[in-house]
Design a protein around this motif. Structure first.
Motif, PDB file in Angstrom:
ATOM      1  N   HIS A  42       0.837  -1.199   0.000  1.00  0.00           N
ATOM      2  CA  HIS A  42       0.000   0.000   0.000  1.00  0.00           C
ATOM      3  C   HIS A  42       0.874   1.253   0.000  1.00  0.00           C
ATOM      4  O   HIS A  42       0.643   2.185  -0.782  1.00  0.00           O
ATOM      5  CB  HIS A  42      -0.921  -0.025   1.226  1.00  0.00           C
ATOM      6  N   GLN A  43       1.901   1.280   0.827  1.00  0.00           N
ATOM      7  CA  GLN A  43       2.816   2.421   0.869  1.00  0.00           C
ATOM      8  C   GLN A  43       3.585   2.557  -0.442  1.00  0.00           C
ATOM      9  O   GLN A  43       3.750   3.663  -0.955  1.00  0.00           O
ATOM     10  CB  GLN A  43       3.774   2.289   2.045  1.00  0.00           C
ATOM     11  N   ARG A  44       4.060   1.426  -0.965  1.00  0.00           N
ATOM     12  CA  ARG A  44       4.803   1.463  -2.235  1.00  0.00           C
ATOM     13  C   ARG A  44       3.928   2.020  -3.366  1.00  0.00           C
ATOM     14  O   ARG A  44       4.394   2.786  -4.195  1.00  0.00           O
ATOM     15  CB  ARG A  44       5.330   0.076  -2.598  1.00  0.00           C
ATOM     16  N   HIS A  45       2.663   1.642  -3.370  1.00  0.00           N
ATOM     17  CA  HIS A  45       1.739   2.145  -4.400  1.00  0.00           C
ATOM     18  C   HIS A  45       1.650   3.671  -4.324  1.00  0.00           C
ATOM     19  O   HIS A  45       1.741   4.356  -5.346  1.00  0.00           O
ATOM     20  CB  HIS A  45       0.353   1.518  -4.234  1.00  0.00           C
ATOM     21  N   HIS A  46       1.494   4.210  -3.123  1.00  0.00           N
ATOM     22  CA  HIS A  46       1.372   5.661  -2.957  1.00  0.00           C
ATOM     23  C   HIS A  46       2.682   6.390  -3.234  1.00  0.00           C
ATOM     24  O   HIS A  46       2.668   7.594  -3.509  1.00  0.00           O
ATOM     25  CB  HIS A  46       0.847   6.001  -1.566  1.00  0.00           C
ATOM     26  N   GLN A  47       3.786   5.674  -3.189  1.00  0.00           N
ATOM     27  CA  GLN A  47       5.086   6.271  -3.510  1.00  0.00           C
ATOM     28  C   GLN A  47       5.398   6.182  -4.999  1.00  0.00           C
ATOM     29  O   GLN A  47       6.456   6.614  -5.445  1.00  0.00           O
ATOM     30  CB  GLN A  47       6.186   5.585  -2.699  1.00  0.00           C
ATOM     31  N   GLY A  48       4.476   5.593  -5.773  1.00  0.00           N
ATOM     32  CA  GLY A  48       4.670   5.525  -7.215  1.00  0.00           C
ATOM     33  C   GLY A  48       5.327   4.249  -7.705  1.00  0.00           C
ATOM     34  O   GLY A  48       5.699   4.157  -8.869  1.00  0.00           O
ATOM     35  N   PHE A  49       5.496   3.290  -6.825  1.00  0.00           N
ATOM     36  CA  PHE A  49       6.090   2.009  -7.217  1.00  0.00           C
ATOM     37  C   PHE A  49       5.001   0.973  -7.443  1.00  0.00           C
ATOM     38  O   PHE A  49       3.822   1.241  -7.270  1.00  0.00           O
ATOM     39  CB  PHE A  49       7.061   1.520  -6.129  1.00  0.00           C
ATOM     40  N   GLN A  50       5.429  -0.235  -7.794  1.00  0.00           N
ATOM     41  CA  GLN A  50       4.457  -1.311  -7.957  1.00  0.00           C
ATOM     42  C   GLN A  50       3.992  -1.798  -6.604  1.00  0.00           C
ATOM     43  O   GLN A  50       4.786  -1.793  -5.663  1.00  0.00           O
ATOM     44  CB  GLN A  50       5.055  -2.459  -8.761  1.00  0.00           C
ATOM     45  N   PRO A  51       2.738  -2.141  -6.474  1.00  0.00           N
ATOM     46  CA  PRO A  51       1.773  -2.324  -7.547  1.00  0.00           C
ATOM     47  C   PRO A  51       1.230  -0.983  -8.045  1.00  0.00           C
ATOM     48  O   PRO A  51       0.836  -0.134  -7.254  1.00  0.00           O
ATOM     49  CB  PRO A  51       0.665  -3.149  -6.883  1.00  0.00           C
ATOM     50  N   ASP A  52       1.244  -0.809  -9.361  1.00  0.00           N
ATOM     51  CA  ASP A  52       0.699   0.416  -9.930  1.00  0.00           C
ATOM     52  C   ASP A  52      -0.775   0.197 -10.281  1.00  0.00           C
ATOM     53  O   ASP A  52      -1.347  -0.848 -10.004  1.00  0.00           O
ATOM     54  CB  ASP A  52       1.516   0.877 -11.134  1.00  0.00           C
ATOM     55  N   ARG A  53      -1.393   1.190 -10.877  1.00  0.00           N
ATOM     56  CA  ARG A  53      -2.821   1.116 -11.170  1.00  0.00           C
ATOM     57  C   ARG A  53      -3.147  -0.081 -12.065  1.00  0.00           C
ATOM     58  O   ARG A  53      -4.140  -0.774 -11.844  1.00  0.00           O
ATOM     59  CB  ARG A  53      -3.302   2.405 -11.822  1.00  0.00           C
TER      60      ARG A  53
END
Length: 79
Positions: free
Chosen positions: A37-48
């Motif tokens: 979840h944190q990685r997603h918000h930082q622009g990493f995978q998992p992406d949209r």
């Protein structure tokens, strides 16, 4: 899609299609561990695209069908 981190502790819900008007429907939600979840918000995978693929597989839909449904719901919400 690269493999997500192996931890499955404290799942959080991520909205596939965010924005001002959140849609809390099954086709727009997926559970992620805190790390992902944190990685997603930082622009990493998992992406949209990864999130759409997860939802599509779970709902037995194509990613295009998920995108189409979310697009239609966003349009209907505005109208």
């Amino acid at each position: 899609m690269t493999s997500l981190c192996p931890c499955a502790i404290a799942p959080q819900f991520a909205h596939v299609s965010g924005g001002g008007g959140r849609m809390d429907i099954q086709e727009n939600l997926t559970a992620l561990c805190t790390c992902c979840h944190q990685r997603h918000h930082q622009g990493f995978q998992p992406d949209r695209d990864d999130l759409v693929a997860i939802v599509a597989k779970r709902e037995r839909m194509t990613p295009a069908a998920v995108e189409g449904l979310l697009h239609e719901l966003r349009r209907a919400k505005k109208g």
